[in-house]
Design a protein around this motif. Structure first.
Motif, PDB file in Angstrom:
ATOM      1  N   LEU A   1       9.902  -7.524  -1.272  1.00 50.59           N
ATOM      2  CA  LEU A   1       8.617  -7.544  -1.161  1.00 50.59           C
ATOM      3  C   LEU A   1       7.915  -8.622  -2.308  1.00 50.59           C
ATOM      4  O   LEU A   1       6.926  -9.471  -1.641  1.00 50.59           O
ATOM      5  CB  LEU A   1       7.841  -6.530  -0.874  1.00 50.59           C
TER       6      LEU A   1
ATOM      7  N   TYR B   1       8.521 -12.174  -0.916  1.00 48.60           N
ATOM      8  CA  TYR B   1       7.731 -12.522   0.337  1.00 48.60           C
ATOM      9  C   TYR B   1       6.090 -12.661  -0.077  1.00 48.60           C
ATOM     10  O   TYR B   1       5.564 -13.725   0.317  1.00 48.60           O
ATOM     11  CB  TYR B   1       7.764 -11.295   1.572  1.00 48.60           C
ATOM     12  N   TRP B   2       5.720 -11.700  -0.767  1.00 40.70           N
ATOM     13  CA  TRP B   2       4.357 -12.122  -1.335  1.00 40.70           C
ATOM     14  C   TRP B   2       4.221 -13.465  -2.010  1.00 40.70           C
ATOM     15  O   TRP B   2       3.051 -14.328  -1.720  1.00 40.70           O
ATOM     16  CB  TRP B   2       3.922 -11.020  -2.455  1.00 40.70           C
TER      17      TRP B   2
ATOM     18  N   ALA C   1      -0.619  -3.617  -2.628  1.00 38.76           N
ATOM     19  CA  ALA C   1      -0.533  -3.771  -0.948  1.00 38.76           C
ATOM     20  C   ALA C   1       0.594  -3.017  -0.471  1.00 38.76           C
ATOM     21  O   ALA C   1       0.467  -2.347   0.699  1.00 38.76           O
ATOM     22  CB  ALA C   1      -0.262  -5.281  -0.819  1.00 38.76           C
ATOM     23  N   ALA C   2       1.760  -2.986  -1.164  1.00 38.10           N
ATOM     24  CA  ALA C   2       2.822  -2.094  -0.589  1.00 38.10           C
ATOM     25  C   ALA C   2       2.413  -0.633  -0.434  1.00 38.10           C
ATOM     26  O   ALA C   2       3.045   0.066   0.626  1.00 38.10           O
ATOM     27  CB  ALA C   2       4.126  -2.317  -1.494  1.00 38.10           C
TER      28      ALA C   2
ATOM     29  N   ARG D   1      -0.096   0.841   0.406  1.00 37.57           N
ATOM     30  CA  ARG D   1      -0.759   1.127   1.557  1.00 37.57           C
ATOM     31  C   ARG D   1       0.246   1.575   2.769  1.00 37.57           C
ATOM     32  O   ARG D   1      -0.120   1.993   3.680  1.00 37.57           O
ATOM     33  CB  ARG D   1      -1.580  -0.154   2.306  1.00 37.57           C
ATOM     34  N   TRP D   2       1.565   1.256   2.726  1.00 32.96           N
ATOM     35  CA  TRP D   2       2.474   1.422   3.796  1.00 32.96           C
ATOM     36  C   TRP D   2       3.617   2.429   3.148  1.00 32.96           C
ATOM     37  O   TRP D   2       4.261   2.632   4.160  1.00 32.96           O
ATOM     38  CB  TRP D   2       3.209   0.176   4.147  1.00 32.96           C
ATOM     39  N   GLU D   3       3.740   2.666   2.078  1.00 34.31           N
ATOM     40  CA  GLU D   3       4.962   3.521   1.599  1.00 34.31           C
ATOM     41  C   GLU D   3       4.304   4.758   1.148  1.00 34.31           C
ATOM     42  O   GLU D   3       3.043   4.776   0.609  1.00 34.31           O
ATOM     43  CB  GLU D   3       5.456   2.636   0.297  1.00 34.31           C
TER      44      GLU D   3
END
Lengths: 282, 282
Positions: free
Chosen positions: B18, B21-22, B225-226, B228-230
């Motif tokens: 990630l 990707y960022w 940011a991660a 928020r989803w993990e």
């Protein structure tokens, strides 16, 4: 507690949506979506099938599935005049097309229906249509006119003069005919997803609006980046991006309603419910 | 003249990549690649099959296909100590695993081979192995130990104490055993593509290096940011991202050579040619 799944969001992998991709990238929004890139008709089908939660949907498919979908406000792909990339290319005058063959590119639903409306109701001819892969040279071998959209249509504009083809820009034709903007695709969200996850949909919607604003201020940069990969010059691409209308205001909604009314008259789509289209309210 | 095709580039859709990707997003590099997100073993297979031009390849698959590939310098996913996400999870002491069953998660080639090397050559046991989908609870129903990688392994670390499982971090185990960093995946380019398009490969390589540098300076933002989803906290994610080693310097290359030597001794991969691995020189 399982990890949250990022919303599955569609993205049209055509030049017309490259500015929005740029905006999603530059604003950082890509980190919060599971982006699926594909052609408009495949994304439309995926949204209708529930394989995507949010994404662009070609207007005709929206009208056929309005019961399952809400539209996101203030974002669309359309034109208020020429669109450059939704073209009727003809080797004979349009007025002589009655009884002749017109090839319909298989990548477009809305452009194809608009072309048929225009030829029959405005030009006053009744051609014979057939579906075809979007290869313009082959289409015009087998037909007297062809409807193509997207990157191939944009390039055809530049090639047409040397072949002696007539190109009718269907965005401009619609505007001249009705006085309204044309909306080729809007952003839909599945009604069930919006009910279950209104906060996520609001976030995605805001991300798209921010991305749209950002890309509009950086269109020359987008054009330069795109020109590295396309046969068109940065200047031609910048012109194209400026011609496109990513807004969905009152006039664009009127354009949707007018198209829906005419398409329903042809029996091609169900009538849009009174007051429609129905929007997501975040 | 046809449009140029953007290079087809793989991206590992795990938390470990990630940050890259960022970096690709924030640096704007995404606009110049055709990015394919998938699991490590599917990306490795796609690169070997020629369905991707450039992308991460798990070390074992690189060693099996070194004749067709060059590695990009200065980028990898590995660890120089703990890696947190390549784990041997055991319900019994490792020294008692002889003749017992060990489940090998089907998402990893390199982690699985490292676990086998470690158990047999360092711990000195000879378990019975079987392949399994990477569902830890089910694996440990059917086996006394399990090898898992990626996000599921990272989460298992946090769950292990409450279950009484022993977790062996295979990055740390390799480091303790050999004194070297472990490289789990490197970035490969198809030799034929590099010969045909050296400029494109150089651009992609530079884009990855810029993205790596950028994400390393913004790791706390990536972690937020991660998160928020993990299920993991931003702090836990930031720690994980800092533990990962995205470099590929002399020590990492020594780690590759040592792993290759041991894997070839087991007959699992061909020997790395003298002076290998061979790098792309831009």
């Amino acid at each position: 507690m399982p990890a949250l799944q990022r919303p599955r969001v569609g993205h049209i992998q055509f030049l017309n949506c490259l500015p929005l991709y740029w905006g999603l990238m530059r604003s950082g929004a890509l980190i919060d979506v599971d982006l699926h890139k594909d052609s408009p008709e495949r994304l439309s089908a995926a949204l209708v099938a529930g394989d995507l939660d949010v994404g662009p949907i070609t207007l005709v498919e929206y009208l056929r599935n309005a019961a399952d979908l809400l539209l996101l406000p203030d974002i669309a792909v359309g034109s208020d005049g020429p669109v450059l990339s939704v073209n009727l290319v003809s080797t004979v005058p349009l007025s002589s097309l009655s009884g002749r063959r017109v090839a319909l590119g298989a990548t477009s639903r809305t452009g194809v229906m608009l072309a048929q409306m225009y030829l029959e109701s405005k030009v006053g001819v009744t051609p014979t249509y057939f579906q075809s892969p979007p290869d313009l040279a082959r289409m015009l071998d087998e037909a007297d006119a062809a409807v193509i959209i997207g990157d191939v249509a944009l390039r055809a504009l530049h090639d047409a003069p040397q072949h002696g083809w007539t190109v009718t820009d269907l965005g401009q034709a619609w505007r001249d005919w009705t006085g309204l903007p044309m909306v080729f695709a809007a952003w839909g969200v599945r009604r069930s997803f919006a009910e279950a996850h209104p906060g996520l949909v609001k976030d995605v919607h805001q991300a798209f609006l921010r991305s749209k604003d950002l890309c509009l201020t950086e269109l020359d940069e987008v054009a330069e980046a795109a020109a590295r990969w396309e046969t068109l010059s940065a200047a031609a691409l910048a012109h194209y991006f400026r011609v496109l209308d990513f807004s969905l205001g009152d006039r664009q909604v009127e354009g949707i309603r007018e198209f829906a009314r005419r398409a329903a008259e042809r029996g091609a789509v169900p009538a849009l419910p009174l007051g429609g289209p129905e929007f997501f309210v975040g």
